[in-house]
Write an enzyme that holds these catalytic residues in place. Structure first.
Site, PDB file in Angstrom:
ATOM      1  N   CYS A   1     -68.606 -45.039  10.239  1.00 33.15           N
ATOM      2  CA  CYS A   1     -69.423 -46.248  10.103  1.00 33.15           C
ATOM      3  C   CYS A   1     -70.249 -46.563  11.345  1.00 33.15           C
ATOM      4  O   CYS A   1     -71.124 -47.417  11.305  1.00 33.15           O
ATOM      5  CB  CYS A   1     -68.524 -47.449   9.794  1.00 33.15           C
ATOM      6  SG  CYS A   1     -67.360 -47.863  11.124  1.00 33.15           S
TER       7      CYS A   1
ATOM      8  N   GLU B   1     -66.305 -46.471   1.256  1.00 32.10           N
ATOM      9  CA  GLU B   1     -66.066 -47.676   2.059  1.00 32.10           C
ATOM     10  C   GLU B   1     -66.824 -47.538   3.363  1.00 32.10           C
ATOM     11  O   GLU B   1     -66.820 -46.481   3.994  1.00 32.10           O
ATOM     12  CB  GLU B   1     -64.559 -47.832   2.314  1.00 32.10           C
ATOM     13  CG  GLU B   1     -64.173 -49.064   3.130  1.00 32.10           C
ATOM     14  CD  GLU B   1     -64.109 -48.803   4.639  1.00 32.10           C
ATOM     15  OE1 GLU B   1     -63.957 -49.768   5.418  1.00 32.10           O
ATOM     16  OE2 GLU B   1     -64.221 -47.630   5.056  1.00 32.10           O
TER      17      GLU B   1
ATOM     18  N   ARG C   1     -62.532 -59.182   8.022  1.00 39.16           N
ATOM     19  CA  ARG C   1     -62.967 -57.782   8.043  1.00 39.16           C
ATOM     20  C   ARG C   1     -63.840 -57.568   6.815  1.00 39.16           C
ATOM     21  O   ARG C   1     -63.355 -57.309   5.719  1.00 39.16           O
ATOM     22  CB  ARG C   1     -61.770 -56.838   8.041  1.00 39.16           C
ATOM     23  CG  ARG C   1     -62.130 -55.389   8.360  1.00 39.16           C
ATOM     24  CD  ARG C   1     -60.893 -54.509   8.392  1.00 39.16           C
ATOM     25  NE  ARG C   1     -61.202 -53.187   8.906  1.00 39.16           N
ATOM     26  CZ  ARG C   1     -61.180 -52.853  10.188  1.00 39.16           C
ATOM     27  NH1 ARG C   1     -60.842 -53.759  11.095  1.00 39.16           N
ATOM     28  NH2 ARG C   1     -61.465 -51.625  10.582  1.00 39.16           N
TER      29      ARG C   1
ATOM     30  N   ARG D   1     -66.428 -55.592   4.597  1.00 38.54           N
ATOM     31  CA  ARG D   1     -66.785 -54.202   4.367  1.00 38.54           C
ATOM     32  C   ARG D   1     -67.534 -54.058   3.038  1.00 38.54           C
ATOM     33  O   ARG D   1     -67.385 -54.883   2.133  1.00 38.54           O
ATOM     34  CB  ARG D   1     -65.531 -53.317   4.333  1.00 38.54           C
ATOM     35  CG  ARG D   1     -64.834 -53.163   5.689  1.00 38.54           C
ATOM     36  CD  ARG D   1     -65.708 -52.387   6.643  1.00 38.54           C
ATOM     37  NE  ARG D   1     -65.063 -52.104   7.923  1.00 38.54           N
ATOM     38  CZ  ARG D   1     -65.190 -52.858   9.008  1.00 38.54           C
ATOM     39  NH1 ARG D   1     -65.898 -53.981   8.963  1.00 38.54           N
ATOM     40  NH2 ARG D   1     -64.604 -52.513  10.146  1.00 38.54           N
TER      41      ARG D   1
END
Length: 313
Positions: free
Chosen positions: A76, A114, A158, A160
């Site tokens: 990422c 993800e 968090r 995502r």
């Protein structure tokens, strides 16, 4: 007996996505990961799963068991607002196309991806358009959600991007991402403040860091850390995002004040804040790798709830 759907896992890390799918009733047929320390932790928790420790660019899935679902929590840093955001101009960003190469060889019914929240906005949306077009060009119908873990029962902010790509339009149309749930757990429900941790995690009361923290900490129900802007404090008993740089810069590990003093949280407590079960264990690896692995992993319960709704006809 219902046959379990099989999963092939790329960029498996320590197995957070695999654990979530396993908890949702899937079988992990094989996994691929390049980091040796991550592989040690993976093998400690998935002893019966075929793990190929190699660069994904060398990976050949043609001789491996057939799969129904291909998963990938691909790197990422190329897309994150915390990184340089080079996207597909970065070698790590280009690894997305390796996922497509392997999808062409394995022909999964579903692809699960993800990545960071910024993925949908990176390069004015061009990056996400490329991902969409690569999947759509292979006949997949895309569904995605940008979700914060604290909206799904985990006391950590968090956020995502979760992408599901289906090769069956009926399955895609029938799929619904899970609804948000009320947050009932907070930091102190996950971290036991009454148990003394390893002595080396506590700040020396004569140190400069201790003096700064002692003057700043005003709520033992929150979590703290040093940042580029000074000391950062969580809100509402919800942890800020755990980052992989905890394993690079020791002073970036989150901090709490318990009944014994002011200390850094343990790697195991970081795992708990990611929703991993207590029985999950690290491999025989350095402490810094443990922290890095936590920051690089995923929030297991969020992905479990996404996976459990996947029904392939």
């Amino acid at each position: 007996m219902i046959k379990k759907m099989k999963v092939g896992s790329l960029f498996a890390g320590i197995g957070g996505i695999d654990l979530a799918f396993e908890q949702a009733g899937f079988e992990i047929a094989w996994a691929n990961e390049i980091d040796s320390d991550a592989c040690k932790t993976y093998r400690a928790n998935f002893p019966n799963t075929l793990l190929i420790e190699d660069d994904v660019r060398n990976f050949n899935a043609e001789c491996l068991p057939a799969i129904d679902v291909l998963t990938a929590g691909f790197p990422c840093q190329s897309f994150s607002v915390c990184g340089k955001q080079k996207g597909f101009a970065d070698d790590r960003g280009n690894l997305f196309f390796e996922i497509m190469r392997i999808a062409d060889r394995t022909n999964p019914s579903v692809i699960f991806l993800e990545n960071v929240a910024n993925l949908t906005e990176h390069d004015n949306g061009k990056t996400f358009n490329i991902i969409h077009n690569e999947l759509a060009g292979r006949g997949y119908i895309i569904r995605y959600i940008v979700a914060d873990a604290c909206d799904y029962g985990i006391p950590q902010h968090r956020t995502r991007t979760y992408i599901l790509a289906f090769n069956n339009i009926t399955v895609a149309d029938n799929y619904c991402f899970p609804e948000k749930v009320e947050l009932k757990k907070h930091i102190t429900d996950v971290i036991d403040m009454s148990v003394k941790a390893n002595e080396n995690l506590y700040y020396d009361i004569n140190s400069r860091e201790y003096q700064k923290l002692s003057a700043f900490i005003d709520d033992c129900n929150q979590i703290y850390r040093f940042s580029d802007y000074g000391i950062q404090k969580s809100r509402d008993g919800i942890s800020f995002t755990l980052k992989a740089n905890m394993g690079t810069w020791y002073n970036r590990i989150p901090i709490i004040k318990d009944k014994f003093g002011i200390r850094k949280v343990t790697p195991e407590e970081c795992l708990a804040l990611m929703g991993f079960p207590k029985e999950f264990k690290f491999g025989d690896i350095p402490e810094k790798s443990k922290y890095k692995q936590c920051g690089n992993s995923v929030v297991v319960p969020v992905i479990k709830r996404i996976a459990i709704e996947v029904k392939i006809s």
